[in-house]
Design a protein around this motif. Structure first.
Motif, PDB file in Angstrom:
ATOM      1  N   ARG A 255     122.483 -27.319  10.504  1.00 18.03           N
ATOM      2  CA  ARG A 255     122.008 -27.881   9.239  1.00 18.03           C
ATOM      3  C   ARG A 255     120.842 -28.832   9.464  1.00 18.03           C
ATOM      4  O   ARG A 255     120.014 -29.016   8.597  1.00 18.03           O
ATOM      5  CB  ARG A 255     123.134 -28.615   8.519  1.00 18.03           C
ATOM      6  CG  ARG A 255     124.090 -27.673   7.856  1.00 18.03           C
ATOM      7  CD  ARG A 255     125.057 -28.416   6.976  1.00 18.03           C
ATOM      8  NE  ARG A 255     126.333 -27.724   7.057  1.00 18.03           N
ATOM      9  CZ  ARG A 255     127.490 -28.306   7.158  1.00 18.03           C
ATOM     10  NH1 ARG A 255     127.581 -29.605   7.187  1.00 18.03           N
ATOM     11  NH2 ARG A 255     128.586 -27.595   7.231  1.00 18.03           N
ATOM     12  N   LYS A 256     120.795 -29.451  10.643  1.00 16.64           N
ATOM     13  CA  LYS A 256     119.729 -30.398  10.957  1.00 16.64           C
ATOM     14  C   LYS A 256     118.482 -29.715  11.483  1.00 16.64           C
ATOM     15  O   LYS A 256     117.432 -30.322  11.565  1.00 16.64           O
ATOM     16  CB  LYS A 256     120.219 -31.411  11.994  1.00 16.64           C
ATOM     17  CG  LYS A 256     121.289 -32.323  11.471  1.00 16.64           C
ATOM     18  CD  LYS A 256     121.725 -33.290  12.535  1.00 16.64           C
ATOM     19  CE  LYS A 256     122.830 -34.190  12.032  1.00 16.64           C
ATOM     20  NZ  LYS A 256     123.281 -35.106  13.077  1.00 16.64           N
ATOM     21  N   PHE A 257     118.569 -28.450  11.861  1.00 14.12           N
ATOM     22  CA  PHE A 257     117.428 -27.725  12.403  1.00 14.12           C
ATOM     23  C   PHE A 257     117.008 -26.651  11.420  1.00 14.12           C
ATOM     24  O   PHE A 257     117.767 -25.757  11.097  1.00 14.12           O
ATOM     25  CB  PHE A 257     117.780 -27.084  13.755  1.00 14.12           C
ATOM     26  CG  PHE A 257     116.599 -26.405  14.389  1.00 14.12           C
ATOM     27  CD1 PHE A 257     115.725 -27.126  15.170  1.00 14.12           C
ATOM     28  CD2 PHE A 257     116.360 -25.060  14.190  1.00 14.12           C
ATOM     29  CE1 PHE A 257     114.628 -26.520  15.748  1.00 14.12           C
ATOM     30  CE2 PHE A 257     115.269 -24.441  14.757  1.00 14.12           C
ATOM     31  CZ  PHE A 257     114.397 -25.177  15.540  1.00 14.12           C
TER      32      PHE A 257
ATOM     33  N   GLN B 110     126.906 -28.441  12.025  1.00 14.56           N
ATOM     34  CA  GLN B 110     126.158 -29.649  11.692  1.00 14.56           C
ATOM     35  C   GLN B 110     124.792 -29.636  12.360  1.00 14.56           C
ATOM     36  O   GLN B 110     123.797 -30.014  11.754  1.00 14.56           O
ATOM     37  CB  GLN B 110     126.943 -30.893  12.108  1.00 14.56           C
ATOM     38  CG  GLN B 110     128.173 -31.132  11.277  1.00 14.56           C
ATOM     39  CD  GLN B 110     129.012 -32.281  11.804  1.00 14.56           C
ATOM     40  OE1 GLN B 110     128.786 -32.768  12.900  1.00 14.56           O
ATOM     41  NE2 GLN B 110     129.979 -32.712  11.023  1.00 14.56           N
ATOM     42  N   ALA B 111     124.740 -29.189  13.606  1.00 21.49           N
ATOM     43  CA  ALA B 111     123.467 -29.116  14.312  1.00 21.49           C
ATOM     44  C   ALA B 111     122.539 -28.118  13.643  1.00 21.49           C
ATOM     45  O   ALA B 111     121.338 -28.345  13.536  1.00 21.49           O
ATOM     46  CB  ALA B 111     123.694 -28.736  15.776  1.00 21.49           C
TER      47      ALA B 111
END
Length: 92
Positions: free
Chosen positions: A8-10, A5-6
């Motif tokens: 995908r956000k970066f 998830q991290a």
């Protein structure tokens, strides 16, 4: 799942790649055990995400120049390199 998830956000910008350091080899293919001092000499990393201008692909094992920018996402260390800092790609 949290690390995914991290990631995908970066999203790296331009020709940059975000990489994860691979585990150091402790034994050679011939069965010789490597001392700790020589295990970290070669930086082999795996690409986890790429910017829009990068030629790298997710999952590639590459050899970048030493350095890079350390990025911590969900308490895990990653490194950010410019596409031009990649010296080569390991081919299986």
């Amino acid at each position: 799942m949290r690390a995914e998830q991290a990631l995908r956000k970066f999203l790296p910008l331009f020709g940059r790649v975000l990489v994860e350091r691979s585990a150091c080899e402790t034994v050679t293919k011939g069965g010789i055990m490597l001392p700790e001092k020589s295990q970290g000499k070669v930086l082999q990393v795996t690409v986890v995400t790429v910017g829009s201008g990068s030629k790298g692909k997710i999952g590639d094992k590459i050899l970048p120049e030493n350095g890079g920018t350390k990025v911590v996402l969900d308490n895990k260390d990653y490194f950010l390199f410019r596409d031009g800092d990649i010296l080569g790609k390991y081919v299986d």
